[in-house]
Design a protein around this motif. Structure first.
Motif, PDB file in Angstrom:
ATOM      1  N   SER A  80     -39.202 -12.406  14.271  1.00 34.51           N
ATOM      2  CA  SER A  80     -38.741 -12.814  12.958  1.00 34.51           C
ATOM      3  C   SER A  80     -37.561 -13.757  13.155  1.00 34.51           C
ATOM      4  O   SER A  80     -36.687 -13.487  13.985  1.00 34.51           O
TER       5      SER A  80
ATOM      6  N   GLU B  91     -48.226 -19.429   6.867  1.00 32.63           N
ATOM      7  CA  GLU B  91     -48.882 -20.458   7.675  1.00 32.63           C
ATOM      8  C   GLU B  91     -49.740 -19.766   8.718  1.00 32.63           C
ATOM      9  O   GLU B  91     -49.356 -18.721   9.248  1.00 32.63           O
TER      10      GLU B  91
ATOM     11  N   ILE C  30     -39.883 -25.617   7.908  1.00 31.06           N
ATOM     12  CA  ILE C  30     -39.905 -24.211   8.257  1.00 31.06           C
ATOM     13  C   ILE C  30     -41.239 -24.005   8.935  1.00 31.06           C
ATOM     14  O   ILE C  30     -42.276 -24.317   8.370  1.00 31.06           O
ATOM     15  N   GLY C  31     -41.183 -23.533  10.163  1.00 30.20           N
ATOM     16  CA  GLY C  31     -42.426 -23.360  10.893  1.00 30.20           C
ATOM     17  C   GLY C  31     -43.023 -24.711  11.190  1.00 30.20           C
ATOM     18  O   GLY C  31     -42.339 -25.611  11.676  1.00 30.20           O
TER      19      GLY C  31
ATOM     20  N   ASN D 274     -38.983 -15.752   8.548  1.00 24.82           N
ATOM     21  CA  ASN D 274     -40.397 -15.906   8.893  1.00 24.82           C
ATOM     22  C   ASN D 274     -40.793 -14.880   9.940  1.00 24.82           C
ATOM     23  O   ASN D 274     -40.224 -14.813  11.026  1.00 24.82           O
ATOM     24  N   ASN D 275     -41.752 -14.070   9.563  1.00 27.92           N
ATOM     25  CA  ASN D 275     -42.262 -12.993  10.412  1.00 27.92           C
ATOM     26  C   ASN D 275     -43.609 -13.433  10.961  1.00 27.92           C
ATOM     27  O   ASN D 275     -44.476 -13.848  10.187  1.00 27.92           O
TER      28      ASN D 275
ATOM     29  N   THR E 293     -47.793 -16.591  10.120  1.00 24.72           N
ATOM     30  CA  THR E 293     -46.373 -16.532   9.791  1.00 24.72           C
ATOM     31  C   THR E 293     -46.209 -16.258   8.301  1.00 24.72           C
ATOM     32  O   THR E 293     -46.781 -16.965   7.473  1.00 24.72           O
ATOM     33  N   GLU E 294     -45.429 -15.243   8.014  1.00 21.96           N
ATOM     34  CA  GLU E 294     -45.128 -14.854   6.624  1.00 21.96           C
ATOM     35  C   GLU E 294     -43.710 -15.335   6.310  1.00 21.96           C
ATOM     36  O   GLU E 294     -42.773 -15.006   7.035  1.00 21.96           O
ATOM     37  N   HIS E 295     -43.556 -16.092   5.234  1.00 23.34           N
ATOM     38  CA  HIS E 295     -42.227 -16.557   4.807  1.00 23.34           C
ATOM     39  C   HIS E 295     -41.748 -15.667   3.665  1.00 23.34           C
ATOM     40  O   HIS E 295     -42.357 -15.630   2.595  1.00 23.34           O
TER      41      HIS E 295
END
Lengths: 211, 211
Positions: free
Chosen positions: B62, B133, B6-7, B81-82, B107-109
């Motif tokens: 997102s 991240e 992810i990311g 993820n934003n 990045t916010e999960h």
């Protein structure tokens, strides 16, 4: 005729699904603009002027393929909805748990895609916007709220009639101040702490105390 | 051992999947804070300080359940993820098609949910954050970029080693300036117009001119 709901308008999914099958073109209003109070602007005919600087506002949340009805959404069409609110209105909600007069919540409906670039699973957002909805708090309206729908590139919009389902649905199910704060993760704890959650929402989410 | 991505971090999905099974608690850093230049801050040990005001930055996009590998993501776990970037850095990208020195992309999960409130289909975002991240452009780093991972509530983080896959993947596949601008719909047209798309990205997306 298939019923559908994305956001507030029960038949909105028709245009979303249709529009998603064609390239809608690029939307280039993303440049940060001078700060303003984010208040709604109306033209001489009373139509809401599209807030072109909305991507400079505070991001509330993003959902994917949201629908409020049991029917399956159309296969193969994926729509993100990104919700933004002016910074001053957001700050006021943090203080009070309700929106100030002259608040605009703007939802952007954007086509999703997968298998793009190195993405193997999941959905990302594309440059194709299929439309917008605005939810405006203003004492000029009956009940102090009104809804609007904008096509991509549409400069002004007239109020959605107050008998429409969006009004009653928000009144009956929205967590705080007729807005779906239950879907806005930074605001739900605020409304909870400030005890501004609506009685109907609290009733819907209450844990039964007996069988 | 299942691989996941992810990311930027190839094994990040492990912790996401594990964390998504428990309530992670509320994250209350959403209050708008005084504007600053959004530059990265490091502690005395050189660790990156978590940018607590990131929700006040510009929202880039997102995605949902993004993965760069063929394996199916774990069933029943949905992660949005934003991505956010400081306002000054965003404005500079609009002018130049590249990021200025001292840019942080955060990045916010966040855990998704369905069947919440009146939602019947699709995914919305919850109050559960499973991690973050950061991708930092700074001449202090080898190659001028570094990656960081933060757990929810983690105040500082050390640099992810430069031999990690995130560095080579961004170098090889990111559309502009080692960032995945192909997933940021307001910026892709900018990088296209300013001709800052990377040769590798252009090569990957090129339409064959002959069979």
């Amino acid at each position: 005729m298939q019923k559908g709901a994305i956001g507030m308008r029960p038949v909105y999914i028709f245009s979303v699904a249709a529009a998603a099958t064609v390239a809608v073109g690029l939307f280039m209003s993303a440049a940060p603009m001078p700060a303003n109070d984010g208040a709604p602007r109306y033209d001489a005919a009373g139509r809401l002027v599209f807030p072109a600087d909305y991507r400079d506002w505070v991001f509330l949340s993003s959902g994917l393929d949201m629908s409020y009805i049991e029917d399956q959404p159309p296969a193969g069409v994926h729509i993100f909805n990104n919700v933004f609110v002016p910074r001053e209105a957001y700050a006021a909600f943090l203080r009070n748990g309700v929106w100030p007069d002259k608040t605009v919540l703007l939802t952007e409906h954007r086509v999703g895609a997968t298998n793009l670039s190195i993405l193997k699973h999941g959905q990302i957002q594309t440059t194709n916007i299929v439309g917008f909805e605005a939810h405006v708090k203003d004492t000029r309206f009956k009940g102090n709220w009104a809804f609007y729908g904008f096509g991509n590139g549409q400069a002004t919009a007239g109020e959605i009639p107050h008998g429409s389902d969006c009004y009653s649905c928000h009144q009956d199910h929205a967590a705080a101040d007729t807005t779906f704060v239950q879907f806005y993760p930074t605001l739900l704890p605020v409304a909870t702490a400030l005890k501004t959650l609506s009685p109907s929402y609290l009733s819907e989410t209450a844990t039964p105390t007996s069988k």
